[in-house]
Design an enzyme around this catalytic site. Structure first.
Site, PDB file in Angstrom:
ATOM      1  CG  ASP A 112       4.021   1.053  11.854  1.00 37.51           C
ATOM      2  OD1 ASP A 112       3.719   2.214  12.204  1.00 37.51           O
ATOM      3  OD2 ASP A 112       5.193   0.713  11.586  1.00 37.51           O
ATOM      4  CE  LYS A 166       9.464   2.057   4.557  1.00 38.60           C
ATOM      5  NZ  LYS A 166       8.732   1.399   5.665  1.00 38.60           N
ATOM      6  CG  ASN A 217      11.267  -1.469   5.364  1.00 37.81           C
ATOM      7  OD1 ASN A 217      11.736  -0.387   5.063  1.00 37.81           O
ATOM      8  ND2 ASN A 217      10.913  -1.753   6.605  1.00 37.81           N
ATOM      9  CG  LEU A 218      13.558  -4.696   0.629  1.00 35.57           C
ATOM     10  CD1 LEU A 218      14.764  -4.874  -0.276  1.00 35.57           C
ATOM     11  CD2 LEU A 218      12.599  -3.662   0.066  1.00 35.57           C
ATOM     12  CD  GLN A 219       8.703 -10.387   6.133  1.00 37.06           C
ATOM     13  OE1 GLN A 219       8.511  -9.193   6.325  1.00 37.06           O
ATOM     14  NE2 GLN A 219       8.111 -11.343   6.839  1.00 37.06           N
ATOM     15  NE  ARG A 220       6.855  -5.627   7.328  1.00 41.14           N
ATOM     16  CZ  ARG A 220       8.158  -5.452   7.578  1.00 41.14           C
ATOM     17  NH1 ARG A 220       9.042  -6.312   7.114  1.00 41.14           N
ATOM     18  NH2 ARG A 220       8.583  -4.421   8.277  1.00 41.14           N
ATOM     19  CB  CYS A 245       6.355  -5.125  12.859  1.00 40.46           C
ATOM     20  SG  CYS A 245       6.914  -6.099  11.473  1.00 40.46           S
ATOM     21  N   GLY A 258       3.987  -2.351   4.770  1.00 38.63           N
ATOM     22  CA  GLY A 258       3.462  -3.686   4.499  1.00 38.63           C
ATOM     23  C   GLY A 258       2.059  -3.689   3.930  1.00 38.63           C
TER      24      GLY A 258
END
Length: 261
Positions: free
Chosen positions: A129, A85, A69-72, A194, A40
Site C-alpha cells: 500500500d 498478519k 482492517n476487517l472491513q476489507r 487509506c 486488502g
C-alpha cells in the site's frame, strides 16, 4: 508433480479445463509465489492462490491485525486482532487447503533485502500500500528476473498490470518495466493514505481476485497476460478500461542508459 487422489478431487474443476488440465495443475503445485502484503489486496489473493493449489506461498507483512482492517482484509477475523498478519493468514490457508506450504516473512521488504528474498520464488504478487515498497519490489524483480503481478487501490478505483521487464517481445523490444509506466513516485503527501481517504472494501476483493487470475495465468500460461497493459477499474460506474504502455528507453532501470548489474 503427481497429484494425490484428494488433490484430484479438490482441483477437479481445473482438471477439466483444457487450458489448465493435469499439466497446468501440476505446474501450480510446483510453483513458489511470493505475496507482498496480507492486507486488502493480499487477503483475497492469498485465498484464491491457496484454493487454486499454488504449492508454496511466501507471505511478506510486518503488520498486525487491527479492527479497521476487517472491513476489507477478509482472510483475518475478529479473534485475530493483534496477531501478526502473516500468522493469521497462514492459519487461514491451512484451513482452506492443507496441501499448501506457507512461508511467513514478518518483515518489511526494502531495497536491501528485496532481491535476495524474491530470488527464492518463481513469481511475485505485490499488494503493498505504499510507493516505496512498490518501486523496491519492481526493481528487485527486474534484477532477480522474476515476473511481477502488481495492483493498487484508490477510494473507488483500482489498477492491475503484469511486469516481465527481464524479457523481450518477439521483435526484440524489451518489455516495459514498472518505471516505464510510472517513472517516479508522486511527491510525499500528494496521495492520501487509506486511513485518510477511505476505500471501498469489496473493491479490494475484486482487485485481489484479479491478481490471483494473473498469477494463475502466468503459471499455467493460458490466455493473454497484462504485460504492457494497465487494467483500470472504476467501481463508481463499474467500468473496466485498458491502457497500453510500452518500453521507455529513457527509464532508469532497463533503459538504454541504465547501468548493468
Amino acid at each position: 508433480m503427481a497429484l494425490s487422489s484428494d488433490e484430484i478431487e479438490r482441483y477437479a474443476r481445473h482438471l477439466v479445463l483444457a487450458e489448465i488440465g493435469g499439466p497446468g495443475q501440476a505446474w501450480l503445485k510446483a510453483a513458489r509465489v511470493l505475496v507482498i502484503g496480507a492486507g486488502g489486496l493480499g487477503a483475497p489473493l492469498i485465498q484464491y492462490l491457496a484454493a487454486a493449489g499454488i504449492g508454496t506461498i511466501g507471505l511478506v507483512d510486518d503488520d498486525t491485525v487491527s479492527l479497521s482492517n476487517l472491513q476489507r482484509q477478509v482472510i483475518h477475523g475478529t479473534p485475530d486482532l493483534g496477531r501478526p498478519k502473516v500468522e493469521s493468514a497462514a492459519e487461514a490457508v491451512a484451513r482452506l487447503n492443507p496441501h499448501i506450504a506457507v512461508v511467513p516473512h514478518p518483515i518489511r521488504i526494502d531495497p536491501d533485502n528485496a532481491v535476495d528474498l524474491i530470488a527464492r520464488y518463481d513469481l511475485v504478487a505485490d499488494g503493498s500500500d505504499n510507493f516505496a515498497t512498490r518501486y523496491a519490489v519492481s526493481d528487485a524483480c527486474f534484477h532477480a528476473r522474476r515476473p511481477l503481478v502488481t495492483a493498487a487501490l484508490g477510494r473507488f478505483d483500482g489498477t492491475l498490470t503484469t511486469i516481465r521487464a527481464h524479457e523481450a517481445r518477439p521483435d526484440g523490444t524489451p518489455n516495459p518495466s514498472y518505471r516505464c509506466l510510472f517513472p517516479n513516485p508522486p511527491p510525499p503527501g500528494s496521495v492520501p493514505a487509506c486511513a485518510e481517504a477511505g476505500v471501498l472494501g469489496a473493491l479490494a476483493g475484486v482487485m485481489g481476485s484479479l491478481m490471483a487470475m494473473e498469477v494463475i495465468r502466468a503459471v499455467t500460461d493460458f490466455g493473454e497476460p497484462l504485460v504492457g497493459r494497465l487494467l483500470m477499474v472504476d467501481a463508481r460506474s463499474m467500468r473496466f478500461e485498458t491502457l497500453h504502455y510500452g518500453w521507455d528507453p529513457e527509464n532508469p532501470l532497463s533503459g538504454t542508459g541504465a547501468s548493468a548489474e
